[in-house]
Design an enzyme around this catalytic site. Structure first.
Site, PDB file in Angstrom:
ATOM      1  N   GLY A  16     -68.975  14.777  10.893  1.00  0.00           N
ATOM      2  CA  GLY A  16     -67.718  15.441   9.915  1.00  0.00           C
ATOM      3  C   GLY A  16     -68.340  16.295   8.991  1.00  0.00           C
ATOM      4  O   GLY A  16     -67.640  16.627   7.845  1.00  0.00           O
ATOM      5  N   ASN A  18     -68.326  19.791   9.255  1.00  0.00           N
ATOM      6  CA  ASN A  18     -67.370  20.716   9.262  1.00  0.00           C
ATOM      7  C   ASN A  18     -65.907  20.448   8.476  1.00  0.00           C
ATOM      8  O   ASN A  18     -65.620  20.924   7.920  1.00  0.00           O
ATOM      9  CB  ASN A  18     -67.124  21.082  10.765  1.00  0.00           C
ATOM     10  CG  ASN A  18     -68.003  22.263  11.250  1.00  0.00           C
ATOM     11  OD1 ASN A  18     -68.014  23.202  10.849  1.00  0.00           O
ATOM     12  ND2 ASN A  18     -68.867  21.571  12.175  1.00  0.00           N
ATOM     13  N   ARG A  69     -56.156   9.191  30.043  1.00  0.00           N
ATOM     14  CA  ARG A  69     -56.441  10.232  29.156  1.00  0.00           C
ATOM     15  C   ARG A  69     -55.155  10.615  28.799  1.00  0.00           C
ATOM     16  O   ARG A  69     -54.901  11.128  27.681  1.00  0.00           O
ATOM     17  CB  ARG A  69     -57.303  11.251  29.859  1.00  0.00           C
ATOM     18  CG  ARG A  69     -57.968  12.255  28.945  1.00  0.00           C
ATOM     19  CD  ARG A  69     -59.497  12.666  29.655  1.00  0.00           C
ATOM     20  NE  ARG A  69     -58.905  13.365  30.779  1.00  0.00           N
ATOM     21  CZ  ARG A  69     -58.972  14.595  30.750  1.00  0.00           C
ATOM     22  NH1 ARG A  69     -58.693  15.529  29.714  1.00  0.00           N
ATOM     23  NH2 ARG A  69     -58.618  15.436  31.983  1.00  0.00           N
ATOM     24  N   MET A  94     -65.030  14.746  20.459  1.00  0.00           N
ATOM     25  CA  MET A  94     -65.935  14.379  21.655  1.00  0.00           C
ATOM     26  C   MET A  94     -64.855  13.999  22.779  1.00  0.00           C
ATOM     27  O   MET A  94     -65.372  13.393  23.839  1.00  0.00           O
ATOM     28  CB  MET A  94     -67.028  13.648  21.548  1.00  0.00           C
ATOM     29  CG  MET A  94     -68.170  14.080  20.519  1.00  0.00           C
ATOM     30  SD  MET A  94     -68.533  15.743  20.986  1.00  0.00           S
ATOM     31  CE  MET A  94     -69.902  15.125  22.077  1.00  0.00           C
ATOM     32  N   ILE A  96     -61.780  15.081  25.636  1.00  0.00           N
ATOM     33  CA  ILE A  96     -60.873  16.119  26.245  1.00  0.00           C
ATOM     34  C   ILE A  96     -59.525  15.680  26.165  1.00  0.00           C
ATOM     35  O   ILE A  96     -59.081  14.966  26.926  1.00  0.00           O
ATOM     36  CB  ILE A  96     -61.289  16.777  27.577  1.00  0.00           C
ATOM     37  CG1 ILE A  96     -63.057  17.368  27.152  1.00  0.00           C
ATOM     38  CG2 ILE A  96     -60.672  17.992  28.063  1.00  0.00           C
ATOM     39  CD1 ILE A  96     -63.683  17.960  28.416  1.00  0.00           C
ATOM     40  N   LEU A  97     -58.515  16.705  25.538  1.00  0.00           N
ATOM     41  CA  LEU A  97     -57.134  16.054  25.717  1.00  0.00           C
ATOM     42  C   LEU A  97     -56.490  16.813  26.689  1.00  0.00           C
ATOM     43  O   LEU A  97     -56.912  17.924  27.143  1.00  0.00           O
ATOM     44  CB  LEU A  97     -56.432  16.425  24.494  1.00  0.00           C
ATOM     45  CG  LEU A  97     -57.096  15.733  23.224  1.00  0.00           C
ATOM     46  CD1 LEU A  97     -56.548  16.295  21.839  1.00  0.00           C
ATOM     47  CD2 LEU A  97     -57.173  14.093  23.089  1.00  0.00           C
ATOM     48  N   HIS A 113     -67.385  25.867  18.296  1.00  0.00           N
ATOM     49  CA  HIS A 113     -68.293  25.730  19.283  1.00  0.00           C
ATOM     50  C   HIS A 113     -69.722  26.133  18.702  1.00  0.00           C
ATOM     51  O   HIS A 113     -69.872  27.240  18.105  1.00  0.00           O
ATOM     52  CB  HIS A 113     -68.010  26.244  20.412  1.00  0.00           C
ATOM     53  CG  HIS A 113     -68.854  26.006  21.742  1.00  0.00           C
ATOM     54  ND1 HIS A 113     -68.936  24.803  22.438  1.00  0.00           N
ATOM     55  CD2 HIS A 113     -70.027  26.786  22.156  1.00  0.00           C
ATOM     56  CE1 HIS A 113     -69.855  24.662  23.306  1.00  0.00           C
ATOM     57  NE2 HIS A 113     -70.532  26.123  23.194  1.00  0.00           N
ATOM     58  N   GLU A 151     -55.927  25.517  27.767  1.00  0.00           N
ATOM     59  CA  GLU A 151     -55.916  24.596  28.762  1.00  0.00           C
ATOM     60  C   GLU A 151     -57.387  24.254  29.415  1.00  0.00           C
ATOM     61  O   GLU A 151     -57.914  23.376  29.869  1.00  0.00           O
ATOM     62  CB  GLU A 151     -55.014  25.017  29.799  1.00  0.00           C
ATOM     63  CG  GLU A 151     -53.528  25.031  29.552  1.00  0.00           C
ATOM     64  CD  GLU A 151     -52.821  23.867  29.885  1.00  0.00           C
ATOM     65  OE1 GLU A 151     -52.979  22.956  30.733  1.00  0.00           O
ATOM     66  OE2 GLU A 151     -51.431  23.882  29.274  1.00  0.00           O
TER      67      GLU A 151
HETATM   68  C1  GRF Z   1     -70.808  20.969  15.373  1.00  0.00           C
HETATM   69  O1  GRF Z   1     -72.062  21.574  15.824  1.00  0.00           O
HETATM   70  C2  GRF Z   1     -69.559  21.563  16.307  1.00  0.00           C
HETATM   71  O2  GRF Z   1     -69.846  23.067  16.559  1.00  0.00           O
HETATM   72  C3  GRF Z   1     -69.568  20.969  17.376  1.00  0.00           C
HETATM   73  O3  GRF Z   1     -69.669  19.529  16.789  1.00  0.00           O
HETATM   74  C4  GRF Z   1     -70.632  19.569  16.039  1.00  0.00           C
HETATM   75  C5  GRF Z   1     -69.822  18.805  14.844  1.00  0.00           C
HETATM   76  O4  GRF Z   1     -70.662  18.480  13.796  1.00  0.00           O
HETATM   77  N1  GRF Z   1     -68.060  20.962  17.963  1.00  0.00           N
HETATM   78  P1  GRF Z   1     -70.187  17.834  12.382  1.00  0.00           P
HETATM   79  O5  GRF Z   1     -69.455  16.406  12.940  1.00  0.00           O
HETATM   80  O6  GRF Z   1     -68.667  18.701  12.109  1.00  0.00           O
HETATM   81  O7  GRF Z   1     -71.169  17.570  11.549  1.00  0.00           O
END
Ligand code: GRF
Length: 210
Positions: A16, A18, A69, A94, A96-97, A113, A151
């Site tokens: 987390g 981000n 899912r 992680m 996919i919805l 990404h 999608e």
């Molecule tokens: C990041 O590298 C992001 O680009 C990818 O997953 C990672 C998440 O990292 N989608 P964090 O959990 O935010 O540290």
């Protein structure tokens, strides 16, 4: 007249960092919005602890409690909808919805990404796999991409991108770290533009309004 702030829901699975960058930007009023809910598919995601520190409501939705899912997607989507969420941010989520989610949040869900899409994206391109593929390719630059979720897998309209150099002697870890610190600037910026109504999508192109 008082305007109702945009409500953000963040979906997470791991550390987390981000999410932390988004929380910091909201707290510093760089993003005019509030984080209404953080949802994880992992009980032990450190992201949940981060949210808890700021008294942001959290929810662990265990995929094992759903028959498939589609049912899992519906549960998460309905939680977000019931809270009046207007923007969903996937931040290291992680799972996919299904299209049920996309239909409920058209151009209202973003993902980050850790590469320059459309290169090094798609099925199987997550976490260290992305950086391994970049290093194997000999590319001189990688970076990160914030995009709307559609999608497909990593195929939605690109909102912001930033290049990051791949240096001689880089390992997956050194490259991932260099990119992650750029992610922490780029993701809040994309959300800030969205919250301010500055993103206009024309086909696949996302234009930044003045
Ligand atoms: C990041 O590298 C992001 O680009 C990818 O997953 C990672 C998440 O990292 N989608 P964090 O959990 O935010 O540290």
């Amino acid at each position: 007249m008082k305007t109702i702030p945009l409500k953000i829901g963040v979906l997470v699975s791991g550390g987390g960092s981000n999410l932390q960058a988004i929380i910091d930007a909201v707290r510093r009023h760089r993003i005019k919005a509030e984080i209404s809910i953080v949802i994880s598919n992992k009980a032990d995601a450190y992201a949940l602890t981060r949210a808890g520190k700021y008294r942001i409501p959290t929810l662990y939705v265990d995929p094992k409690n759903y028959k498939d899912r589609e049912a899992y997607t519906r549960a998460i989507t309905d939680e977000l909808k019931n809270r009046g969420v207007g923007l969903v941010c996937l931040a290291g989520f992680m799972c996919i919805l299904t299209s049920y989610f996309i239909k409920n949040f058209p151009l209202q869900a973003m993902n980050i990404h850790p590469a320059l899409l459309p290169a090094f994206g798609g099925a199987g391109m997550y976490g260290h796999h992305v950086h391994e593929a970049v290093l194997r390719s000999g590319a001189k630059y990688s970076g990160c991409t914030v995009h709307f979720v559609d999608e497909g897998c990593d195929t939605g309209p690109i909102i912001l991108q930033q290049m990051v150099p791949v240096k001689d002697g880089d390992t997956v870890d050194t490259l991932a770290k260099r990119i992650l610190s750029v992610e922490h600037r780029l993701y809040p910026l994309a959300i800030k533009y969205f919250a301010a109504g500055k993103l206009q999508v024309v086909g696949k192109r996302v234009c930044l309004l003045k």
